[in-house]
Design a protein around this motif. Structure first.
Motif, PDB file in Angstrom:
ATOM      1  N   ARG A   1       0.814  -1.209   0.000  1.00  0.00           N
ATOM      2  CA  ARG A   1       0.000   0.000   0.000  1.00  0.00           C
ATOM      3  C   ARG A   1       0.851   1.264   0.000  1.00  0.00           C
ATOM      4  N   ALA A   2       2.059   1.168   0.570  1.00  0.00           N
ATOM      5  CA  ALA A   2       2.939   2.333   0.526  1.00  0.00           C
ATOM      6  C   ALA A   2       3.359   2.598  -0.917  1.00  0.00           C
ATOM      7  N   LEU A   3       3.751   1.527  -1.636  1.00  0.00           N
ATOM      8  CA  LEU A   3       4.215   1.710  -3.019  1.00  0.00           C
ATOM      9  C   LEU A   3       3.084   2.180  -3.930  1.00  0.00           C
ATOM     10  N   ARG A   4       1.847   1.798  -3.584  1.00  0.00           N
ATOM     11  CA  ARG A   4       0.707   2.198  -4.417  1.00  0.00           C
ATOM     12  C   ARG A   4       0.568   3.725  -4.466  1.00  0.00           C
ATOM     13  N   VAL A   5       0.909   4.402  -3.350  1.00  0.00           N
ATOM     14  CA  VAL A   5       0.663   5.852  -3.310  1.00  0.00           C
ATOM     15  C   VAL A   5       1.942   6.671  -3.410  1.00  0.00           C
ATOM     16  N   LEU A   6       3.090   6.003  -3.535  1.00  0.00           N
ATOM     17  CA  LEU A   6       4.333   6.766  -3.592  1.00  0.00           C
ATOM     18  C   LEU A   6       4.767   6.998  -5.028  1.00  0.00           C
ATOM     19  N   ASP A   7       5.554   8.042  -5.227  1.00  0.00           N
ATOM     20  CA  ASP A   7       6.019   8.334  -6.585  1.00  0.00           C
ATOM     21  C   ASP A   7       7.386   7.712  -6.834  1.00  0.00           C
ATOM     22  N   GLY A   8       8.208   7.617  -5.786  1.00  0.00           N
ATOM     23  CA  GLY A   8       9.554   7.071  -5.956  1.00  0.00           C
ATOM     24  C   GLY A   8       9.939   6.257  -4.732  1.00  0.00           C
TER      25      GLY A   8
END
Length: 694
Positions: free
Chosen positions: A95-102
Motif C-alpha cells: 500500500r505504501a508503493l501504491r501511493v508513492l512516486d519514488g
C-alpha cells in the motif's frame, strides 16, 4: 499559498529485513532537523527509533506498520514512508508503493540482494515506481559494494550504475568519491553533519576515472546533448549528467546507486540530494482513475490543484482518537470543512480534522494540496477507497492484495475477553486487508488467517496488549485446496414433487482441470435445452459447490466446467431448481474427476554462516523441502528451497538451535502442489472423523 509541486517528493524506504531501513529514516529525520537527537532501533536509551512507535516494534527491533512523516531538505518537501521488511507484513509495503512516486531500495553491503529485496523490487516494478539503490552498512566487515551492484544487475535485472565509490571500506570507511562532481566527500563532526569536499586522493584517481567513464557511458543513452559533449571531448557540465540520470530513472531504465553507512552517519546528505535530483515529482507520474458515471471510462488524474479533488485512502489506523485514515491527494485541494464523497459507497463526508503525521505524532493543518500525504479523522471507509469532490465519481485502482495462507483458531478465556476480542478483530480486519477472520459454523470456533506465523503472532500479542483480550490459541492450520486431475462427464436431473409446484432441472456436461486461474464456466448450450435465464443459475450453483470439497472440506480451485445439454419444465423449472441441479451435477462429476488435495508451498531462503550449511540443508530435507540452489557469499551461505507450509511451523526454533542463533530465514508463498498420498489419507481420515463427531 500555492505549493510548487516540482519541489515535492513522496518516497518509500524498502528493503530486506535488517538492511537498515529504520536506521536510515532516523538519520534522514535528524539531518532534515525533524528530530534533534538520534535514537537507535535497538537502542540502549530505551527510546527506540522514532518511526517504530509501537511497543512491539521497539522490543523486537522490527518494523510492523509502515509509518509516515514529512521533512524538508533544502527547499524540497519530502514525504517518507518507512515500510516493514518482513514478508508477513507485505501489505504494508504494497500500500505504501501504491501511493508513492519514488522509492529508495536499501541493500546491505555484506548481504547484498537478499530474498526480500527481490520481493520488494518486484512490488516496485508492479507499481512502476522509479527507484534509487542505497548500499548501506559499508562500515561492516565484509562490505563489498561492487559485488552488490553486480547482483542488482544479475538478480534483479536493473541497469544499476554507481554514482559514488567508497573511500576505504569496513572500519576504514572515510567518505566517498562523488563521480558526477569528481570530488572526494567527507563527513566531519560527531554525527557527520559537516560536509567537506576535497580533491580525490591520488591513489583512487585512476579507479574514479574508470568508474566515471562507466557512469557516463550508461547515462549518455538518455541524453543526446550529453552524448554530443562527450564526442567533442569537451568539459561536461554536471547539470547535464544529473538530467540524464533523472531521465533514465524516471523511465525505469536506470537505477543510480548511492553508498554509505546510516549507522555511522556517512552518505545521508548525498542520498537526500539524490532523492531531490533523481526521484519523480507528483507531476512526473501519470495516474488514472475510472469514471463511475461514465461506464468506468479511464480518466487521467491531473495533479492540478485547481481541478476537483481526487484522493485515495491507502491505510487505516484505529488510534487513541478514533479512526485515522491516511490519504494521498492526486488532484485538487482538501480543506478543513470541505464535503467529500466516498465513490465506493456514495456517502458524503465532512472533513473535520486534517492532520499531517510524524510517525505517531500529528500536526493539525488547514489544507492539503495535490500530491500530499495527510490523514483525516473520523471518516468511515475501507482501505483502498477513493474520495472525490461532490461533482466527481471516480475510483482509483486499488492495490494488489495477496490471499492468506495460514489460519489459527482462537478462543476467548471469558466473556469480557470475548467482547474485547471482537472489538480487536473488527479493527484489525479493517486496517489490514491480508488479515481475515470468520467463524467456522461446524466447530463454532473463531478462525483468524494471515500471511505467516509472525503476522498472526503479532496480532494476538496486540489483542492482549491493546485490548486486554486474553485468548487461547489453537494449532496453526494450513489453507489446503482441492482440485481435479482429469476430465469427467456429468448428467444430473434434480426433481422434487411435493404439493403445489415442484422443482425440475437437468444439467449435463463435463468438468476438467484448469491450468491457469481458479474457476471458469463455459456455456455450450444450443437449441434452448436450458433457457437463457437459467444459465446464470447453473453458474451460481457451480460456484457454491466450490466452497467445500468432499475430501477435506477445503475450497476447490482450478476447475473448468462446461455445460452442453439439459432439460427444463415449463412450470416446475426455476432459478433454485437449476442451482440445485448444478450442485448435484458438480458432485457427480467431481467424484469421478480424480480429486486431489493441494497444499501451499513456500519459497524459503535460509541465510547463515557456511559452516552450518550441511545442517541447514538436512533440516530442509527432513521437512519435505526441495532445495533449489545455494549461493556462497563470503563466509555466508544462502540456501533457497521450496517447502510445504505445514512443515515450516516452529522452524525458527529448530534453526536457532541448529546454528547457535546465527542464521535467519524468510519465506513467502510460492505455489500450490499436490500433497503426498500418505498425508492425503491422514487429512481425509481426520476430516471424516470430525464430520462424524459433529
Amino acid at each position: 499559498m500555492k505549493k510548487d509541486l516540482s519541489k515535492v517528493r513522496n518516497i518509500g524506504i524498502s528493503a530486506h529485513i535488517d538492511s537498515g531501513k529504520t536506521t536510515l529514516t532516523e538519520r534522514i529525520l535528524f539531518f532534515t532537523q525533524r528530530i534533534h537527537a538520534i535514537h537507535e532501533v535497538r537502542g540502549k536509551d530505551g527510546v527506540g527509533a522514532t518511526m517504530d512507535s509501537m511497543d512491539l516494534e521497539r522490543e523486537r527491533g522490527i518494523t510492523i506498520q509502515s509509518a509516515a512523516t514529512r521533512c524538508t531538505w533544502k527547499d524540497y518537501a519530502i514525504n517518507i514512508i518507512d515500510t516493514p521488511g518482513h514478508v508477513d507484513f507485505t501489505i504494508e509495503v504494497e500500500r505504501a508503493l501504491r501511493v508513492l512516486d519514488g522509492a529508495v531500495l536499501i541493500l546491505c553491503s555484506v548481504g547484498g540482494v537478499q530474498s526480500q529485496s527481490i520481493t520488494v523490487n518486484r512490488q516496485m516494478t508492479r507499481y512502476k515506481v522509479p527507484r534509487i539503490a542505497f548500499i548501506n552498512k559499508c562500515d561492516r566487515t565484509g562490505a563489498n559494494p561492487g559485488r552488490v551492484v553486480q547482483q542488482l544487475r544479475d538478480k534483479l535485472g536493473l541497469n544499476a550504475v554507481m554514482v559514488q565509490m567508497p573511500i576505504g571500506l569496513e572500519s576504514d570507511l572515510e567518505g566517498m568519491v562523488d563521480l558526477v562532481a569528481m570530488q572526494a566527500v567527507y563527513f566531519d563532526g560527531e554525527q557527520g553533519q559537516g560536509l567537506r569536499r576535497e580533491e580525490i586522493p591520488a591513489h583512487l584517481l585512476e579507479e574514479a576515472q574508470t568508474k566515471r567513464e562507466e557512469l557516463l557511458d550508461a547515462v549518455s543513452m538518455f541524453s543526446d546533448e550529453l552524448m554530443e559533449v562527450m564526442l567533442e571531448e569537451g568539459e561536461i557540465p554536471e547539470t547535464l549528467i544529473h538530467e540524464a540520470i533523472r531521465k533514465g530513472t524516471l523511465a525505469l531504465e536506470l537505477t543510480p546507486v548511492m553508498i554509505g553507512s546510516a549507522y555511522k552517519n556517512k552518505g545521508i546528505q548525498l542520498l537526500l540530494d539524490a532523492v531531490a535530483a533523481y526521484l519523480p515529482t507528483p507531476m512526473d507520474i501519470e495516474n488514472t482513475a475510472l469514471d463511475l458515471n461514465d461506464n468506468e471510462a479511464e480518466k487521467v488524474v491531473s495533479n492540478d490543484p485547481a481541478d476537483p479533488l481526487v484522493a485515495l485512502a491507502f491505510k487505516l489506523e484505529d488510534g487513541r482518537y478514533g479512526q485515522l485514515t491516511y490519504i494521498r491527494t492526486y488532484q485538487g485541494e482538501l480543506k478543513k470543512g470541505d464535503t467529500i464523497v466516498n465513490s465506493r459507497t456514495g456517502k458524503k463526508v465532512k472533513v473535520g480534522r486534517l492532520v499531517r503525521m510524524h510517525a505517531d505524532e500529528m500536526e493539525e493543518i488547514e489544507e492539503a494540496g495535490s500530491g500530499d500525504i495527510v490523514a483525516l479523522f473520523g471518516v468511515d471507509c475501507a482501505s483502498g477507497d477513493t474520495f472525490c469532490a461532490p461533482e466527481l465519481s471516480w475510483s482509483m485502482s486499488s492495490m494488489h492484495i495477496p490471499a492468506p495462507v495460514i489460519s489459527l483458531a482462537i478462543k476467548p478465556v471469558d466473556n469480557k475477553a470475548q467482547i474485547n476480542m471482537s472489538k480487536a478483530l473488527n479493527r484489525f480486519t479493517k486496517e489490514d486487508p491480508t488479515f481475515k477472520t470468520y467463524v467456522d459454523h461446524e466447530t463454532s470456533e473463531t478462525i483468524i488467517s494471515g500471511m505467516g506465523e509472525l503476522h498472526l503472532e503479532v496480532y494476538i500479542e496486540r489483542m492482549k496488549r491493546e485490548y486486554k483480550a486474553e485468548v487461547e490459541v489453537g494449532a496453526p492450520q494450513v489453507a489446503y485446496r482441492e482440485t481435479i486431475t482429469r476430465r469427467a462427464e456429468f448428467d444430473y436431473t434434480h426433481k422434487k414433487q411435493t404439493g403445489g409446484s415442484g422443482q425440475f432441472g437437468r444439467v449435463a456436461g463435463f468438468v476438467e482441470p484448469l491450468e491457469e486461474g481458479e474457476y471458469e464456466f463455459v456455456d455450450q448450450i444450443v437449441g434452448g435445452a436450458i433457457p437463457r435465464e437459467f444459465i446464470s443459475s447453473c453458474d451460481k450453483g457451480f460456484q457454491k459447490s466450490l466452497d467445500k470439497g468432499t475430501l477435506t472440506g477445503a475450497p476447490i480451485t482450478g476447475v473448468r466446467i462446461t455445460i452442453n445439454d439439459g432439460a427444463y419444465h415449463a412450470v416446475d423449472s426455476s432459478d433454485v431448481a437449476f442451482q440445485l441441479a448444478a450442485i448435484g451435477a458438480f458432485r457427480q462429476g467431481y467424484d469421478k474427476a480424480g480429486a486431489v488435495i493441494m497444499e501451499p508451498i513456500m519459497k524459503v531462503a535460509v541465510e547463515g554462516p557456511s559452516e552450518f550449511q550441511g545442517g541447514v540443508m538436512g533440516s530442509i530435507n527432513q521437512r519435505r523441502g526441495v532445495i533449489i540452489g545455494t549461493f556462497e557469499e563470503g563466509a555466508y551461505t544462502v540456501v533457497e528451497a521450496e517447502v510445504p507450509l505445514v512443515e515450516m511451523f516452529g522452524y525458527s526454533t529448530t534453526l536457532r538451535s541448529l546454528t547457535q542463533g546465527k542464521a535467519e530465514f524468510t519465506m513467502e508463498f510460492a505455489t500450490y502442489k499436490q500433497v503426498p498420498k500418505t498425508l492425503a489419507e491422514e487429512l481425509i481420515k481426520t476430516f471424516n472423523e470430525k464430520k462424524k463427531e459433529s
